[in-house]
Scaffold this motif. Sequence first.
Motif, PDB file in Angstrom:
ATOM      1  N   PRO A   1      38.927  48.653  34.979  1.00 21.44           N
ATOM      2  CA  PRO A   1      39.988  49.213  34.203  1.00 21.44           C
ATOM      3  C   PRO A   1      41.366  47.405  33.472  1.00 21.44           C
ATOM      4  O   PRO A   1      41.260  47.211  34.749  1.00 21.44           O
ATOM      5  CB  PRO A   1      40.552  50.182  34.053  1.00 21.44           C
ATOM      6  CG  PRO A   1      40.137  51.167  35.392  1.00 21.44           C
ATOM      7  CD  PRO A   1      39.425  49.658  35.517  1.00 21.44           C
ATOM      8  N   SER A   2      41.581  47.234  32.922  1.00 23.47           N
ATOM      9  CA  SER A   2      42.572  46.398  32.600  1.00 23.47           C
ATOM     10  C   SER A   2      43.610  46.263  31.856  1.00 23.47           C
ATOM     11  O   SER A   2      43.264  46.859  30.780  1.00 23.47           O
ATOM     12  CB  SER A   2      41.575  45.067  32.485  1.00 23.47           C
ATOM     13  OG  SER A   2      42.654  44.085  32.406  1.00 23.47           O
ATOM     14  N   LEU A   3      44.731  46.462  31.632  1.00 24.07           N
ATOM     15  CA  LEU A   3      45.704  46.072  30.720  1.00 24.07           C
ATOM     16  C   LEU A   3      46.335  44.117  30.392  1.00 24.07           C
ATOM     17  O   LEU A   3      46.446  44.051  29.220  1.00 24.07           O
ATOM     18  CB  LEU A   3      46.898  46.678  30.747  1.00 24.07           C
ATOM     19  CG  LEU A   3      48.584  46.443  29.820  1.00 24.07           C
ATOM     20  CD1 LEU A   3      47.604  47.164  28.870  1.00 24.07           C
ATOM     21  CD2 LEU A   3      49.632  47.450  30.222  1.00 24.07           C
ATOM     22  N   ARG A   4      46.850  44.116  31.678  1.00 23.86           N
ATOM     23  CA  ARG A   4      47.354  42.240  32.060  1.00 23.86           C
ATOM     24  C   ARG A   4      46.446  41.436  31.363  1.00 23.86           C
ATOM     25  O   ARG A   4      46.834  40.783  30.323  1.00 23.86           O
ATOM     26  CB  ARG A   4      48.812  42.450  33.039  1.00 23.86           C
ATOM     27  CG  ARG A   4      49.592  42.834  32.597  1.00 23.86           C
ATOM     28  CD  ARG A   4      50.109  43.457  34.383  1.00 23.86           C
ATOM     29  NE  ARG A   4      49.317  44.979  34.617  1.00 23.86           N
ATOM     30  CZ  ARG A   4      49.688  45.771  34.173  1.00 23.86           C
ATOM     31  NH1 ARG A   4      50.382  46.009  33.570  1.00 23.86           N
ATOM     32  NH2 ARG A   4      49.389  46.594  34.098  1.00 23.86           N
ATOM     33  N   THR A   5      45.860  41.737  32.623  1.00 25.87           N
ATOM     34  CA  THR A   5      44.403  40.185  32.686  1.00 25.87           C
ATOM     35  C   THR A   5      43.973  40.492  31.059  1.00 25.87           C
ATOM     36  O   THR A   5      43.500  39.815  30.532  1.00 25.87           O
ATOM     37  CB  THR A   5      43.591  40.737  33.912  1.00 25.87           C
ATOM     38  OG1 THR A   5      44.194  40.604  35.210  1.00 25.87           O
ATOM     39  CG2 THR A   5      42.817  39.291  33.856  1.00 25.87           C
ATOM     40  N   ARG A   6      43.241  41.544  30.434  1.00 21.75           N
ATOM     41  CA  ARG A   6      42.316  41.363  29.593  1.00 21.75           C
ATOM     42  C   ARG A   6      43.414  41.400  28.616  1.00 21.75           C
ATOM     43  O   ARG A   6      43.048  40.097  27.527  1.00 21.75           O
ATOM     44  CB  ARG A   6      41.817  42.848  29.201  1.00 21.75           C
ATOM     45  CG  ARG A   6      41.368  42.974  27.907  1.00 21.75           C
ATOM     46  CD  ARG A   6      40.983  43.967  27.150  1.00 21.75           C
ATOM     47  NE  ARG A   6      40.055  43.647  25.752  1.00 21.75           N
ATOM     48  CZ  ARG A   6      39.221  45.369  25.474  1.00 21.75           C
ATOM     49  NH1 ARG A   6      39.161  46.083  25.687  1.00 21.75           N
ATOM     50  NH2 ARG A   6      39.515  44.554  23.919  1.00 21.75           N
TER      51      ARG A   6
ATOM     52  N   GLU B   1      40.347  39.288  45.931  1.00 22.99           N
ATOM     53  CA  GLU B   1      41.002  38.267  45.720  1.00 22.99           C
ATOM     54  C   GLU B   1      41.791  38.412  43.500  1.00 22.99           C
ATOM     55  O   GLU B   1      41.112  39.236  42.546  1.00 22.99           O
ATOM     56  CB  GLU B   1      40.958  36.683  45.891  1.00 22.99           C
ATOM     57  CG  GLU B   1      41.290  35.920  46.873  1.00 22.99           C
ATOM     58  CD  GLU B   1      41.534  34.796  46.791  1.00 22.99           C
ATOM     59  OE1 GLU B   1      41.753  34.275  46.370  1.00 22.99           O
ATOM     60  OE2 GLU B   1      40.359  34.183  47.388  1.00 22.99           O
ATOM     61  N   HIS B   2      42.723  37.843  43.723  1.00 24.29           N
ATOM     62  CA  HIS B   2      43.482  38.042  42.429  1.00 24.29           C
ATOM     63  C   HIS B   2      44.063  36.382  41.906  1.00 24.29           C
ATOM     64  O   HIS B   2      45.872  36.720  42.163  1.00 24.29           O
ATOM     65  CB  HIS B   2      44.353  38.997  41.743  1.00 24.29           C
ATOM     66  CG  HIS B   2      44.365  39.649  40.953  1.00 24.29           C
ATOM     67  ND1 HIS B   2      43.536  38.977  40.084  1.00 24.29           N
ATOM     68  CD2 HIS B   2      45.001  40.914  40.483  1.00 24.29           C
ATOM     69  CE1 HIS B   2      44.518  39.337  38.837  1.00 24.29           C
ATOM     70  NE2 HIS B   2      45.504  40.428  38.866  1.00 24.29           N
ATOM     71  N   PRO B   3      43.427  35.476  41.871  1.00 25.54           N
ATOM     72  CA  PRO B   3      43.954  34.355  41.907  1.00 25.54           C
ATOM     73  C   PRO B   3      45.118  34.045  40.080  1.00 25.54           C
ATOM     74  O   PRO B   3      46.082  33.657  41.024  1.00 25.54           O
ATOM     75  CB  PRO B   3      42.901  33.149  42.022  1.00 25.54           C
ATOM     76  CG  PRO B   3      41.741  34.266  41.756  1.00 25.54           C
ATOM     77  CD  PRO B   3      41.602  35.939  41.962  1.00 25.54           C
TER      78      PRO B   3
ATOM     79  N   ALA C   1      35.589  37.079  34.993  1.00 29.28           N
ATOM     80  CA  ALA C   1      34.725  38.443  35.132  1.00 29.28           C
ATOM     81  C   ALA C   1      35.970  39.471  36.498  1.00 29.28           C
ATOM     82  O   ALA C   1      36.706  38.641  36.981  1.00 29.28           O
ATOM     83  CB  ALA C   1      33.499  37.965  36.004  1.00 29.28           C
ATOM     84  N   ARG C   2      36.005  40.164  35.709  1.00 33.03           N
ATOM     85  CA  ARG C   2      36.560  41.108  37.006  1.00 33.03           C
ATOM     86  C   ARG C   2      35.588  42.194  37.433  1.00 33.03           C
ATOM     87  O   ARG C   2      34.899  43.100  36.725  1.00 33.03           O
ATOM     88  CB  ARG C   2      37.983  42.487  36.169  1.00 33.03           C
ATOM     89  CG  ARG C   2      38.590  43.359  36.557  1.00 33.03           C
ATOM     90  CD  ARG C   2      39.407  44.028  36.553  1.00 33.03           C
ATOM     91  NE  ARG C   2      40.333  43.541  36.342  1.00 33.03           N
ATOM     92  CZ  ARG C   2      42.121  44.066  37.082  1.00 33.03           C
ATOM     93  NH1 ARG C   2      42.395  44.870  36.041  1.00 33.03           N
ATOM     94  NH2 ARG C   2      42.910  42.470  36.702  1.00 33.03           N
ATOM     95  N   THR C   3      34.921  42.035  38.891  1.00 28.88           N
ATOM     96  CA  THR C   3      33.889  42.583  39.762  1.00 28.88           C
ATOM     97  C   THR C   3      34.346  43.525  40.592  1.00 28.88           C
ATOM     98  O   THR C   3      35.568  43.610  41.404  1.00 28.88           O
ATOM     99  CB  THR C   3      32.930  41.562  40.105  1.00 28.88           C
ATOM    100  OG1 THR C   3      34.382  40.723  41.091  1.00 28.88           O
ATOM    101  CG2 THR C   3      32.453  41.042  38.635  1.00 28.88           C
TER     102      THR C   3
HETATM  103  N1   CP Z   1      48.071  42.821  36.893  1.00 31.30           N
HETATM  104  C1   CP Z   1      47.019  43.501  36.881  1.00 31.30           C
HETATM  105  O1   CP Z   1      45.941  42.259  36.928  1.00 31.30           O
HETATM  106  O2   CP Z   1      47.351  43.842  35.650  1.00 31.30           O
HETATM  107  P1   CP Z   1      46.189  44.861  35.422  1.00 31.30           P
HETATM  108  O3   CP Z   1      44.379  45.156  36.051  1.00 31.30           O
HETATM  109  O4   CP Z   1      46.166  45.563  33.870  1.00 31.30           O
HETATM  110  O5   CP Z   1      45.460  43.453  34.287  1.00 31.30           O
END
Ligand code: CP
Length: 309
Positions: A47-52, A125-127, A98-100
């Motif tokens: 899942p994601s809010l910010r990144t997406r 990582e989360h560059p 991509a988020r894996t």
């Molecule tokens: N900080 C961050 O990556 O948030 P999300 O997981 O909501 O994308």
Amino acid sequence: MKKDLLSIADLNRKEVKGLVERAHRMKEEGMTDLLSGKTLALLFEKPSLRTRVSFEMAMHQLGGHSIYLSPAEVGLGKRESTADVARVLSRYVDGIAARTFSHETLRVLAENCSVPVINALSDMEHPCQALADLLTIYEKKGKLSGLTLGFIGDGNNVSNSLLLSASLVGMDFHFACPPGYEIEKKVLNKGRKFAALSGSQIRITNDPYEAAKGADIVYTDVWVSMGQEADAEKRRRAFANYQVDSELLGLAKKDVLFMHPLPAHHGEEISAGLLEDPRSVVFDQAENRLHLQKALLAKLLSDSKVPGK
Ligand code: CP
Ligand code: NVA
């Protein structure tokens, strides 16, 4: 710059500073047509809010387009091999964020893609987060080198990328975690190599007070990352004495910035109300994901390579 951004270690000091400065300038620009006709695929296993949202808005504001592909649709490595997904997507789109779960999946994607692959978070990582955080620090402090970042929490994707970023740009990195939750040796060694070149200091401790003391930035992240849910109780017990609260912030410099990538767990890694503390810049961090990713996409996806940009 390399074709892909999988790790902060894919960048050198000049490229990191270039991205931060370009993002700072782009913040004023609003809409452009720099990526007109370009499409970014967002291939997400978590899942994601910010990144997406920030990637989708970044493409929109640059005149391009994005397609979100959820785990249910693609089944990366399940419905179809990661290499085949990479080869097919390369025929349609101009880039993939991509988020894996596994960093190895990203590596296979990048190896088999003819278009750029951006790490939108992996277990290692989360560059994009770390680069956006440098933008926030640069805006608030007017510089990147000569500062101290105290990270209190887990040796995880966020702290790995921050350690590499700080040591590249000449920022001291003081890290405190419970025994057994340290930053991996491989990442630490890379960081130490960068630090030897930039002159920054890396310190590792189990004492949260030591990491917060005199810091310009105090940073924390969740104790249980996505994918670690089975260990949640064990982790909560191990990290119980590592909560960042007003008292811990009081050990840092008077003008300390409190940072967190979000989502936050109030009452776990932060005390209730800490996001509203005047020292907190967490929502600036969230906004800067958009601006930093605009600079990154412009760099990686744009055909019109303007010298120096
Ligand atoms: N900080 C961050 O990556 O948030 P999300 O997981 O909501 O994308
Ligand atoms: N370490 C966290 C970061 C979320 C943005 C996770 O991987 O879940």
